[in-house]
Design an enzyme around this catalytic site. Structure first.
Site, PDB file in Angstrom:
ATOM      1  CE  LYS A   1      -1.401  -4.695   3.591  1.00  0.00           C
ATOM      2  NZ  LYS A   1      -1.684  -5.802   2.875  1.00  0.00           N
TER       3      LYS A   1
ATOM      4  CB  SER B   1      -0.878  -0.027   1.422  1.00  0.00           C
ATOM      5  OG  SER B   1      -1.496   1.079   1.506  1.00  0.00           O
TER       6      SER B   1
ATOM      7  CE1 TYR C   1      -4.011  -3.094   5.798  1.00  0.00           C
ATOM      8  CE2 TYR C   1      -3.713  -0.578   5.214  1.00  0.00           C
ATOM      9  CZ  TYR C   1      -3.850  -2.263   4.979  1.00  0.00           C
ATOM     10  OH  TYR C   1      -3.911  -2.172   3.550  1.00  0.00           O
TER      11      TYR C   1
HETATM   12  P1  NAD Z   1     -10.798  -7.425   1.264  1.00  0.00           P
HETATM   13  O1  NAD Z   1     -11.096  -7.704   2.849  1.00  0.00           O
HETATM   14  O2  NAD Z   1     -11.842  -7.408   0.382  1.00  0.00           O
HETATM   15  O3  NAD Z   1      -9.933  -8.927   0.995  1.00  0.00           O
HETATM   16  C1  NAD Z   1      -8.963  -9.845   1.722  1.00  0.00           C
HETATM   17  C2  NAD Z   1      -9.564 -11.052   1.580  1.00  0.00           C
HETATM   18  O4  NAD Z   1      -8.607 -11.867   2.704  1.00  0.00           O
HETATM   19  C3  NAD Z   1     -11.002 -11.088   2.413  1.00  0.00           C
HETATM   20  O5  NAD Z   1     -11.678 -12.047   1.404  1.00  0.00           O
HETATM   21  C4  NAD Z   1     -10.764 -12.144   3.704  1.00  0.00           C
HETATM   22  O6  NAD Z   1     -11.803 -12.768   3.924  1.00  0.00           O
HETATM   23  C5  NAD Z   1      -9.439 -12.818   3.396  1.00  0.00           C
HETATM   24  N1  NAD Z   1      -8.457 -12.940   4.554  1.00  0.00           N
HETATM   25  C6  NAD Z   1      -8.250 -12.310   5.499  1.00  0.00           C
HETATM   26  N2  NAD Z   1      -7.324 -13.032   6.569  1.00  0.00           N
HETATM   27  C7  NAD Z   1      -7.122 -14.220   6.064  1.00  0.00           C
HETATM   28  C8  NAD Z   1      -6.558 -15.218   6.379  1.00  0.00           C
HETATM   29  N3  NAD Z   1      -6.114 -15.215   7.704  1.00  0.00           N
HETATM   30  N4  NAD Z   1      -6.623 -16.231   5.626  1.00  0.00           N
HETATM   31  C9  NAD Z   1      -7.314 -16.608   4.717  1.00  0.00           C
HETATM   32  N5  NAD Z   1      -7.970 -15.309   4.204  1.00  0.00           N
HETATM   33  C10 NAD Z   1      -7.942 -14.163   4.873  1.00  0.00           C
HETATM   34  O7  NAD Z   1      -9.568  -6.537   1.041  1.00  0.00           O
HETATM   35  P2  NAD Z   1      -9.229  -5.695  -0.355  1.00  0.00           P
HETATM   36  O8  NAD Z   1      -9.664  -4.430  -0.608  1.00  0.00           O
HETATM   37  O9  NAD Z   1      -9.332  -6.867  -1.435  1.00  0.00           O
HETATM   38  O10 NAD Z   1      -7.581  -5.781  -0.121  1.00  0.00           O
HETATM   39  C11 NAD Z   1      -6.668  -7.023  -0.590  1.00  0.00           C
HETATM   40  C12 NAD Z   1      -5.419  -6.576  -0.270  1.00  0.00           C
HETATM   41  O11 NAD Z   1      -4.751  -5.349  -0.762  1.00  0.00           O
HETATM   42  C13 NAD Z   1      -5.079  -6.694   1.303  1.00  0.00           C
HETATM   43  O12 NAD Z   1      -3.844  -7.111   1.752  1.00  0.00           O
HETATM   44  C14 NAD Z   1      -4.926  -4.962   1.394  1.00  0.00           C
HETATM   45  O13 NAD Z   1      -4.468  -4.710   2.720  1.00  0.00           O
HETATM   46  C15 NAD Z   1      -4.290  -4.665   0.362  1.00  0.00           C
HETATM   47  N6  NAD Z   1      -4.780  -3.130   0.096  1.00  0.00           N
HETATM   48  C16 NAD Z   1      -5.977  -2.980  -0.203  1.00  0.00           C
HETATM   49  C17 NAD Z   1      -6.372  -1.465  -0.348  1.00  0.00           C
HETATM   50  C18 NAD Z   1      -7.718  -0.957  -0.386  1.00  0.00           C
HETATM   51  O14 NAD Z   1      -7.869   0.076  -0.432  1.00  0.00           O
HETATM   52  N7  NAD Z   1      -8.686  -1.894  -0.757  1.00  0.00           N
HETATM   53  C19 NAD Z   1      -5.480  -0.584  -0.612  1.00  0.00           C
HETATM   54  C20 NAD Z   1      -3.790  -0.968  -0.413  1.00  0.00           C
HETATM   55  C21 NAD Z   1      -3.774  -2.260   0.031  1.00  0.00           C
HETATM   56  C1  UD1 Z   2      -7.233   4.676   3.966  1.00  0.00           C
HETATM   57  C2  UD1 Z   2      -6.004   4.527   4.965  1.00  0.00           C
HETATM   58  C3  UD1 Z   2      -4.683   3.624   4.198  1.00  0.00           C
HETATM   59  C4  UD1 Z   2      -5.317   2.411   3.527  1.00  0.00           C
HETATM   60  C5  UD1 Z   2      -6.517   2.869   2.581  1.00  0.00           C
HETATM   61  C6  UD1 Z   2      -6.977   1.616   1.832  1.00  0.00           C
HETATM   62  C7  UD1 Z   2      -6.257   6.023   6.719  1.00  0.00           C
HETATM   63  C8  UD1 Z   2      -5.608   7.123   7.363  1.00  0.00           C
HETATM   64  N1  UD1 Z   2      -5.763   5.561   5.591  1.00  0.00           N
HETATM   65  O1  UD1 Z   2      -6.335   5.723   2.787  1.00  0.00           O
HETATM   66  O2  UD1 Z   2      -4.048   3.269   5.400  1.00  0.00           O
HETATM   67  O3  UD1 Z   2      -4.314   1.564   2.769  1.00  0.00           O
HETATM   68  O4  UD1 Z   2      -7.694   3.539   3.161  1.00  0.00           O
HETATM   69  O5  UD1 Z   2      -7.705   1.036   2.696  1.00  0.00           O
HETATM   70  O6  UD1 Z   2      -7.253   5.441   7.137  1.00  0.00           O
HETATM   71  N2  UD1 Z   2     -12.850  10.703   3.519  1.00  0.00           N
HETATM   72  C9  UD1 Z   2     -14.199  11.779   3.987  1.00  0.00           C
HETATM   73  N3  UD1 Z   2     -15.169  11.109   4.303  1.00  0.00           N
HETATM   74  C10 UD1 Z   2     -15.357   9.638   4.496  1.00  0.00           C
HETATM   75  C11 UD1 Z   2     -14.284   8.830   4.158  1.00  0.00           C
HETATM   76  C12 UD1 Z   2     -13.021   9.381   3.618  1.00  0.00           C
HETATM   77  O7  UD1 Z   2     -13.952  12.765   3.713  1.00  0.00           O
HETATM   78  O8  UD1 Z   2     -16.402   9.429   4.996  1.00  0.00           O
HETATM   79  C13 UD1 Z   2     -11.672  11.257   2.867  1.00  0.00           C
HETATM   80  C14 UD1 Z   2     -10.399  10.917   3.782  1.00  0.00           C
HETATM   81  O9  UD1 Z   2     -10.360  11.924   4.959  1.00  0.00           O
HETATM   82  C15 UD1 Z   2      -9.413  11.000   2.862  1.00  0.00           C
HETATM   83  C16 UD1 Z   2      -9.927  10.631   1.541  1.00  0.00           C
HETATM   84  O10 UD1 Z   2     -11.515  10.831   1.683  1.00  0.00           O
HETATM   85  O11 UD1 Z   2      -8.849  12.336   2.682  1.00  0.00           O
HETATM   86  C17 UD1 Z   2      -9.882   9.106   1.137  1.00  0.00           C
HETATM   87  O12 UD1 Z   2     -10.019   8.347   2.183  1.00  0.00           O
HETATM   88  P1  UD1 Z   2     -10.155   6.814   2.133  1.00  0.00           P
HETATM   89  O13 UD1 Z   2     -10.902   6.416   1.019  1.00  0.00           O
HETATM   90  O14 UD1 Z   2     -10.313   6.418   3.707  1.00  0.00           O
HETATM   91  O15 UD1 Z   2      -8.352   6.334   1.673  1.00  0.00           O
HETATM   92  P2  UD1 Z   2      -7.221   6.755   2.337  1.00  0.00           P
HETATM   93  O16 UD1 Z   2      -7.269   7.629   3.515  1.00  0.00           O
HETATM   94  O17 UD1 Z   2      -6.330   7.620   1.516  1.00  0.00           O
END
Ligand code: NAD
Ligand code: UD1
Length: 354
Positions: A155, A126, A151
Site C-alpha cells: 500500500k 489503508s 501487505y
Molecule cells: P476484497 O478482497 O473483498 O476485494 C478485492 C477484490 O479485488 C476481490 O473481488 C478480488 O477478486 C479482486 N482482485 C484481486 N486481485 C485482482 C486482480 N489482479 N485483478 C482483478 N481483480 C482482482 O477486499 P476489500 O475488503 O473489498 O478491499 C478492497 C480494497 O480496499 C483493497 O485494495 C484492500 O487492500 C483495501 N483495504 C481494505 C480494508 C479492509 O479492511 N477491508 C482496509 C484497508 C484497505
Molecule cells: C488489519 C491489518 C491491517 C489491514 C486491516 C484491514 C494486521 C496487523 N493489520 O487491521 O494491515 O489494513 O486489517 O484488512 O493484521 N482481533 C482479535 N481477535 C480476532 C481478530 C482481531 O482480538 O479474531 C483484534 C486485533 O488484535 C485488533 C482488532 O481486533 O486489535 C482489529 O483487528 P482486525 O480486524 O484484524 O484489524 P486491524 O488489525 O486493525
C-alpha cells in the site's frame, strides 16, 4: 457512449458497496474483477438491488491487452481501484504474490490509463501506511510510517508510485483514500463481506462465532495501554466508506495532483467494547478467551477525519450500533456468505442500464 467509471475489484466487499453508491448516484459503472476473492453472485445481488444490468468483466488488472480493449470499448473517464490481495497473514507467506498483484498490477493499470488518456484515479489505501502512530487521532500531515508487513508495504509503495506519477504530469487527479477499519454491510442484507477461508479481521470472526461456525473468539492481548487492555480501532461503516469514494470522484474533477484523505469516524472502540456492544444489540453471548498479542498489532489507531470533512464534504454518518446491526443482518441472512440462497429475480426482469 456513456461516460463510465471503471471499478477494479468491484465484486469484492468495499467495491460492491461503492458500485451500488455510484449506480444510485447516476454513474454508469463497469466492474473488472478476476474473482480471486469474490464471486459473480455479488454482481447478481447488485443487479437485484439496483434493478439495472451491471456491466461485469471477469479479468485481471495485470492483463494489458484486456485493459486496452476495455478502454477502447467503453468511454472510461475515471477509475476506482480496489483490486488487491489483502490478507496480512498470507502476505507474510507469499510476498511475491502481493508485490506482483498489488504493486505491479497497479503499475499496469496506470500504464493503460496513460495510453488511453484517463487521468482520474481513486485508490484504496489503508491506515496501515501510518505504521505505529506517534499519537492519536492520526492526521494526514503526520506523514507515513513503516508498515509492519508485506501487505502494508504494498500500500505504501503504491502511494509513493502514484505520488511520483502525479508529480510527473499535471493531467493526473489522484485520491488516496486511507481507510480505517471497514465493517458493516448494506442495510438490505444482500451484499456484505464474504472472506474466503478462515477470516482474520475482528468482525467476521465475531459473527462467525455468533452463528456457530467458530466455537470461540480469540482476543489478542489484554495488556495494552488502553481503556480495558485490548486494542482500540476506528471502525467505519462500509456504506459511509462507499459514499467517500463518490465524493472523492466529484472533487477530483477539479483537484489535480495527489490528494490524501483519511476515511474514519474519529472514534475508537476497544475489542471488548465491540464484543459487549454486539452482545447488547443482538442478545447473543460471545464466548471468548484471551491470547497473547498478535504480531504487528498496534495498541491504538483512530482517525482525524477533518480533512475529508473540509475538502470532500464527507463525514461518517453511521454509528457503531448501525454497523453492528447491519453486519449481523448480512451474516444471519447469509450464513454461508454468497453461497446462501437469496431470492433473485430473473435477469430478464431487470432494465438494461446502457
Ligand atoms: P476484497 O478482497 O473483498 O476485494 C478485492 C477484490 O479485488 C476481490 O473481488 C478480488 O477478486 C479482486 N482482485 C484481486 N486481485 C485482482 C486482480 N489482479 N485483478 C482483478 N481483480 C482482482 O477486499 P476489500 O475488503 O473489498 O478491499 C478492497 C480494497 O480496499 C483493497 O485494495 C484492500 O487492500 C483495501 N483495504 C481494505 C480494508 C479492509 O479492511 N477491508 C482496509 C484497508 C484497505
Ligand atoms: C488489519 C491489518 C491491517 C489491514 C486491516 C484491514 C494486521 C496487523 N493489520 O487491521 O494491515 O489494513 O486489517 O484488512 O493484521 N482481533 C482479535 N481477535 C480476532 C481478530 C482481531 O482480538 O479474531 C483484534 C486485533 O488484535 C485488533 C482488532 O481486533 O486489535 C482489529 O483487528 P482486525 O480486524 O484484524 O484489524 P486491524 O488489525 O486493525
Amino acid at each position: 457512449m456513456r461516460k463510465t467509471t471503471l471499478i477494479t475489484g468491484g465484486a469484492g466487499y468495499i467495491g460492491s458497496h461503492t458500485a451500488l453508491a455510484l449506480i444510485n448516484a447516476g454513474h454508469h459503472v463497469l466492474v473488472l474483477d478476476n474473482l480471486c476473492n469474490s464471486c459473480r453472485e455479488s454482481i447478481a445481488r447488485l443487479e437485484q438491488l439496483t434493478q439495472t444490468r451491471v456491466d461485469f468483466i471477469n479479468g485481471d488488472i495485470r492483463d494489458s491487452i484486456l485493459l486496452d480493449s476495455i478502454f477502447s470499448r467503453y468511454d472510461i473517464d475515471a477509475v476506482v481501484h480496489f483490486a488487491s490481495l489483502k490478507s496480512v497473514e498470507e502476505s507474510v507467506r507469499k510476498p511475491l504474490d502481493y508485490y506482483a498483484n498489488n504493486v505491479a498490477g497497479t503499475l499496469n493499470l496506470c500504464r493503460a490509463m496513460v495510453r488511453n488518456d484517463v487521468f482520474r484515479l481513486v485508490f484504496s489505501s489503508s491506515a496501515t501506511v501510518y505504521g505505529e502512530p506517534v499519537r492519536t487521532p492520526i492526521a494526514e500531515d503526520f506523514g507515513t510510517g513503516k508498515p509492519v508487513n508485506p501487505y502494508g508495504r504494498t500500500k505504501l509503495m503504491i502511494e509513493e508510485l502514484l505520488t511520483d506519477l502525479a508529480d510527473s504530469d499535471p493531467r493526473w487527479s489522484i485520491g488516496l483514500l486511507r481507510y480505517f477499519n471497514p465493517i458493516g454491510a448494506h442495510e438490505s442484507g444482500m451484499i456484505g463481506e464474504d472472506p474466503n477461508g478462515r477470516p482474520n479481521n475482528l468482525l467476521p470472526c465475531l459473527t462467525q462465532v455468533a452463528i456457530g461456525r467458530m466455537p470461540e473468539l480469540t482476543v489478542y492481548g489484554c495488556d495494552y495501554p488502553t481503556v480495558d487492555g485490548t486494542c482500540v480501532r476506528d471502525y467505519i461503516h462500509v456504506v459511509d466508506l462507499a459514499i467517500g469514494h463518490l465524493k472523492a470522484l466529484q472533487v477530483l474533477r477539479h483537484n489535480t495532483g495527489i490528494n490524501f484523505w483519511n476515511l474514519g469516524t474519529g472514534i475508537g472502540y476497544s475489542v471488548l467494547q465491540i464484543i459487549h456492544s454486539f452482545e447488547d444489540i443482538t442478545g447473543i453471548t460471545i464466548p471468548y478467551h484471551f491470547a497473547p498479542r498478535r504480531v504487528g498489532d498496534i495498541a491504538k489507531c483512530w482517525a482525524d477525519p477533518s480533512k475529508a470533512g473540509r475538502e470532500l464534504g464527507w463525514s461518517a454518518q453511521r454509528d457503531l450500533e448501525q454497523m453492528i446491526i447491519d453486519t449481523w443482518r448480512w451474516q444471519s441472512c447469509n450464513p454461508q456468505g454468497y453461497q446462501s440462497s437469496f431470492e433473485i429475480p430473473a435477469l430478464t426482469a431487470l432494465t438494461a442500464a446502457k
